[in-house]
Scaffold this active site. Sequence first.
Site, short mmCIF file in Angstrom:
data_model
loop_
_atom_site.label_atom_id
_atom_site.label_comp_id
_atom_site.label_asym_id
_atom_site.label_seq_id
_atom_site.Cartn_x
_atom_site.Cartn_y
_atom_site.Cartn_z
CB CYS A 2 -0.87 0.03 1.24
SG CYS A 2 -1.98 -1.39 1.38
N GLY A 28 -0.64 0.50 -5.03
CA GLY A 28 -1.93 -0.13 -4.76
C GLY A 28 -3.02 0.47 -5.62
CG ASN A 101 3.13 -0.07 2.98
OD1 ASN A 101 4.26 0.30 2.71
ND2 ASN A 101 2.63 -1.17 2.49
N GLY A 102 1.74 -2.45 5.15
CA GLY A 102 2.47 -3.55 5.76
C GLY A 102 1.54 -4.67 6.15
CE1 TYR A 257 6.39 -5.62 -10.34
CE2 TYR A 257 5.46 -5.57 -8.15
CZ TYR A 257 5.30 -5.56 -9.51
OH TYR A 257 4.05 -5.48 -10.04
#
Length: 510
Positions: A2, A28, A101-102, A257
């Site tokens: 995210c 996201g 995020n995570g 990535y």
Amino acid sequence: MCGIVGIVGKSNVNTQLYDALTMLQHRGQDAAGIVTCHEGRLAQVKANGLVRDVFRTSHMLRLIGNMGIGHVRYPTAGSSGPALAQPFYVNSPYGIALAHNGNLTNAAEVSEHVFRADLRHINTDSDSEVLINVLAHELHRLNKLTPTADDFFSAVEALHDRVKGGYAVVALIANYGVVAFRDPHGIRPLVYGKRTTEKGDEYMVASESVALDTLGFTLLGDVAPGEAIYINMHGQLHRRQCAKAPSLRPCIFEHVYFARPDSIMDGVSVYKARLRQGEKLADKILRENPDHDIDVVVPIPDSSRVAGQALAQTLGVKFREGLVKNRYIGRTFIMPGQQQRRKSVRQKLNTIELEFKGKNVLLVDDSIVRGTTCQQIIQMAREAGANKVYFASAAPAVAFPNVYGIDMPSARELIAHGRSTEEICQEIGADWLVYQELEDLIAASSEGNPEVAEFDCSVFTGEYVTGDVDDAYLARLEAARNDAAKAGDVKNAMDGDSVIGLHNDMHELG
Ligand code: AMP
């Protein structure tokens, strides 16, 4: 994965949050949300979809206030649905909105404790809802009507003691400001920056520095692992280390990535790290195959372009864009079911035949996950008339699931899980396959900032730095992530429908 952002400014921050989220859109595409605060009132808009589709002018007119946070969501636990769009909100204490995020590795047990001991209700499967409730509970325990920076930091300290995993968080506290923090290993990224205006200093925190760049904020640095920062509504910045034994282990897959190449993470330029990945991979090819007959290097767009270019240059062979991407088709990875995924690779990429015909082609990708993409592309290269098709992965073999917030398939869906390089080569139909060495990948990143000596490399090694990921956890993950589970995931969609039914997707708080 995210993307998160928080801004404390001197004028309305709504459009800046919107712009920042568009810069983080690659992190996201499932859902987006913004919460702002004006005179103690929180206003919220969140829904499934891309940033440009979620927010209308009418929404922006209602999202007023000089401080706010935003989120773009990528589904992690094999689930999607409107109820999971962030930020989340709790009314007590103070009024808190939080975006994350995570992934928490002990979310199930913390959730149980939140219900049984803290007497709080969790309405979704989202670990972010668990996080906001833990933060709220720890703030509540301080029993302060007017909390100070130290109170926010004490609550984050207590939170670090309760939750495990990878997390970068922004929280908006009504009438106070924005609190942002990173887990004790700094697995997920979080940077902050400043912009000086006539009215005073404005601050921004974000998952990636690109969000700061476009809005004219100067990057001040990374939120340290375990550290929390608090920017109060008057624009004063406070910082404190809130973890007992912080040690930086950023996720190396960001460099492979996820992150945009123009981002700087933990002092490392993602672009330069990818260049070095390409150079090191070329060195390995030259070592293992000094008499190679590669005519041309073709990258698989987009994330392998940088490494591919450096690889070709180091090898001294031509670099050609032989595959053209249709940028109006979404990522294929998140589609449930192999059948659908297979079809969409062909819709997404097309070959320029002349670049393949009669040539020995080295295809380069940033990583091989399921192997579906490379299998298809190798086939396409052969159909385009390639003589030999070699394949190079800028990352080592992805053989273990990610538990810190990257949507990776379950172990048995990973092509490298339990297979040798030769077996994978055969499976994907290549004439030769070469993977980056892990030590080279790490060197490619740490050369950018020698102070970062260690990274979270769990998808390559199966070693999980939080120390709590055992077989039972991985088995639960397997059940949640496999394709069958994804195809049948209606729970959060239904939860979402009922939440939407109750409150509407344009939900103004306070
Ligand atoms: P495959 O081997 O078919 O699963 O596809 C590998 C491709 O997916 C690589 O080209 C990566 O660019 C991309 N990729 C790697 N990890 C992820 C991820 N977590 N989400 C989406 N795409 C990914």
